[in-house]
Motif scaffolding. Structure first.
Motif, short mmCIF file in Angstrom:
data_model
loop_
_atom_site.label_atom_id
_atom_site.label_comp_id
_atom_site.label_asym_id
_atom_site.label_seq_id
_atom_site.Cartn_x
_atom_site.Cartn_y
_atom_site.Cartn_z
N ALA A 136 0.67 -1.03 -0.08
CA ALA A 136 -0.30 -0.19 -0.02
C ALA A 136 0.78 1.25 0.06
O ALA A 136 0.34 2.34 -0.77
N PHE A 137 2.09 0.99 0.99
CA PHE A 137 2.66 2.49 0.83
C PHE A 137 3.77 2.70 -0.32
O PHE A 137 3.82 3.67 -1.40
N GLY A 138 3.72 1.70 -1.15
CA GLY A 138 4.51 1.21 -2.41
C GLY A 138 3.41 2.20 -3.59
O GLY A 138 4.16 2.77 -4.13
N LEU A 139 1.88 2.23 -3.37
CA LEU A 139 1.07 2.18 -4.64
C LEU A 139 1.17 3.65 -4.23
O LEU A 139 0.77 4.43 -4.89
N SER A 140 0.34 3.79 -2.51
CA SER A 140 0.24 5.39 -2.40
C SER A 140 0.96 6.31 -3.25
O SER A 140 1.40 7.31 -3.73
N TYR A 173 -7.06 8.33 -16.12
CA TYR A 173 -6.50 7.50 -15.40
C TYR A 173 -7.59 6.85 -14.36
O TYR A 173 -7.40 5.89 -14.32
N TYR A 174 -8.61 7.88 -13.85
CA TYR A 174 -9.91 6.65 -13.19
C TYR A 174 -10.71 6.05 -13.76
O TYR A 174 -11.06 5.21 -13.62
N PHE A 180 -9.86 -2.13 -15.15
CA PHE A 180 -8.40 -2.22 -15.80
C PHE A 180 -8.00 -3.29 -14.28
O PHE A 180 -7.57 -4.42 -13.96
N MET A 181 -8.71 -2.79 -13.12
CA MET A 181 -8.14 -3.64 -11.91
C MET A 181 -8.81 -4.43 -11.46
O MET A 181 -8.53 -5.75 -11.17
N ALA A 196 -2.29 -4.24 -10.62
CA ALA A 196 -3.05 -3.56 -11.31
C ALA A 196 -3.05 -2.11 -12.14
O ALA A 196 -3.14 -0.92 -12.67
N TRP A 197 -3.58 -1.56 -10.84
CA TRP A 197 -3.11 -0.19 -10.05
C TRP A 197 -2.21 0.17 -10.33
O TRP A 197 -2.23 1.65 -10.97
N PHE A 198 -1.17 0.06 -9.85
CA PHE A 198 0.09 0.42 -9.62
C PHE A 198 1.02 0.48 -11.10
O PHE A 198 1.46 1.03 -11.67
N LEU A 199 0.23 -0.24 -12.51
CA LEU A 199 1.40 -0.32 -13.65
C LEU A 199 -0.26 0.57 -14.12
O LEU A 199 0.82 0.85 -15.03
N ALA A 200 -1.37 0.85 -13.65
CA ALA A 200 -1.73 2.07 -14.60
C ALA A 200 -1.44 3.69 -13.83
O ALA A 200 -0.99 4.63 -14.54
N THR A 201 -1.05 3.26 -12.55
CA THR A 201 0.01 5.16 -11.83
C THR A 201 0.91 4.95 -12.80
O THR A 201 1.06 6.18 -12.95
#
Length: 462
Positions: A136-140, A173-174, A180-181, A196-201
């Motif tokens: 979660a920290f990496g994604l945020s 993006y959103y 995608f997620m 998936a959300w990490f790749l999209a971000t």
């Protein structure tokens, strides 16, 4: 060359350290810490222990996205990094590619991009295992850096046609990341949705950075204006709303108050209508929404004109006429807020009588704002609107309690009178009486101002 830019940046930060900006950041951190401590104290133990589960990795993405609106707003208000090279750097052999990498490094080092991820990590540690908390920290952190690059791109882009692609990137993006997620979650489970959300971000951040490298920034001022004109023609009344539209400080403060107070009225009345029924107490939020739309400008009457008051005194412009136009403009601002509250009548949040009575009392309360011209200070029109106390003084702060008298009167009426219609009738009569005294108050305040006009002009010079 990148090392030299970072050294110059660090030297500039040390010499121009902004304690106010750091104080606001520390204040936000303390609010979060105090909230967690109070929650732990009220729960008697770990308040999140009861909701621990093996499947809480499902909330990693919602937990990260939940803070996105707050961190975007925080960066809009506090993020002040450079977007384009100034004249000093343009005269040096600094390649544009090096400058773009410098902007990327600044976003990696900016503590505003680390505040939300650290808070998300702390909450995640209370909810789930350390591995998922790091995820979660990496994604945020990735999302915050991408948003930081978006803010830098908006500052670098000049003109709405160059800013619009950045807003469209955020929207796409959103809109695209959520399906995608969902697709990856159906195939690979909760961990797949996070990936998936990490790749999209990551793709969103890379796209924003590529556009940031593409868009040009010109520091020089425009030499000629192809078209000249006024927003409101030759009317002196146009000075009132032109100063509001052109000044970032006034415009931001006004829009923030209108949005916050209007939403407060809708949310509070929706809650209170179920709890207290037809009580008139719910109308106090309508009164606050109407009053606060003009109160921000009313606390600094002639604070805008203080920047050029000496010039005004050489023109055939009377102080009475200036005060009268101010009063009419305040009525216009209150009416705009009242129009935003009309849908609440059809939604059943408040009655037509409640809306009309609070509008009359809020409009009449503008009479109490007129005497502030006798002790107001000149305000900086183009400074920041966030935590800005420039122009405030003891007289303005003390007089602020006077303008709250109508709110206190309304609250007392609602408490001691059970019949809501009677409260609304008395409120409407009070508003009409205040409006009826406006002419006399305008003449009295104008006379008092002219008696001390030289002292007032000296105050405006400070």
């Amino acid at each position: 060359m990148l090392k030299i830019l970072l050294q110059l940046w660090w030297t500039q930060k040390r010499r121009t350290f902004d304690w106010k900006r750091m104080g606001i950041f520390i204040y936000m951190v303390l609010c979060v810490v105090v909230g967690l401590v109070v929650g732990h104290w009220q729960g008697g133990s770990n308040p999140f222990e009861a909701i621990r589960s093996d499947n809480l990795e499902l909330i990693i993405v919602p937990l990260v996205v939940m803070f996105s609106p707050m961190e975007l707003l925080m960066k809009f208000l506090l993020k002040t990094d450079a977007a384009g090279m100034d004249d000093y750097l343009r005269s040096k052999p600094v390649p544009q590619a090096t400058w773009n990498r410098f902007l990327l490094v600044l976003n990696l080092l900016d503590y505003l991009n680390w505040f939300i991820p650290i808070m998300v990590f702390g909450l995640s540690c209370l909810l789930m295992s350390a591995g998922y908390a790091l995820l979660a920290f990496g994604l945020s952190l990735t999302l915050n850096i991408a948003d930081g690059l978006l803010i830098t791109g908006l500052r670098k882009a000049q003109g709405w046609e160059y800013k619009l692609p950045l807003w469209l990137m955020l929207l796409f993006y959103y809109c695209l990341a959520i399906p995608f997620m969902i697709f990856f979650m159906s195939w690979f489970g909760p961990f797949g949705s996070v990936v998936a959300w990490f790749l999209a971000t990551l793709g969103f951040g890379a796209t924003v950075y590529a556009y940031l490298c593409y868009v040009k920034h010109y520091n020089e001022q425009r030499g000629q204006q192809a078209k000249a004109g006024r927003i409101g023609g030759s009317s002196l009344f146009s000075m009132e709303y032109i100063s509001l539209l052109r000044s970032k400080r006034l415009r931001t403060g006004y829009l923030t108050l209108v949005v916050v107070m209007t939403l407060q009225a809708y949310l509070q009345n929706r809650t209170m209508s179920d709890e207290i029924g037809e009580s008139a107490m719910a109308g106090i939020f309508l009164l606050l929404a109407v009053m606060f739309s003009s109160m921000m400008l009313g606390q600094w009457i002639f604070g805008i004109e203080g920047n050029f008051f000496h010039g005004l005194m050489t023109k055939p412009v009377s102080v009475y006429g200036m005060l009268e136009r101010k009063f009419l403009f305040f009525l216009l601002l209150d009416s705009i807020t009242a129009v935003l509250l009309i849908p609440g009548i059809f939604l059943g949040y408040w009655t037509t009588m409640a809306w009309l009575s609070t509008l009359l009392l809020g409009a009449g309360s503008n009479v109490l704002l007129l005497p502030t011209c006798l002790f107001s200070k000149r305000i900086d029109l183009f400074s920041s609107a966030f935590f800005n106390y420039q122009g405030a003084n003891m007289g303005v702060n003390v007089y602020g309690f006077v303008v709250l008298i109508p709110v206190a009167a309304y609250a007392l009426l609602a408490i001691f009178i059970d019949n809501a219609l009677v409260v609304y009738a008395i409120t409407a009569v009070l508003g009409l009486l205040l409006l009826g005294t406006s002419k006399g108050v305008l003449r009295l305040v104008a006379h008092k101002f002219m008696a001390k006009r030289y002292k007032r002009m000296e105050d405006f010079m400070k």
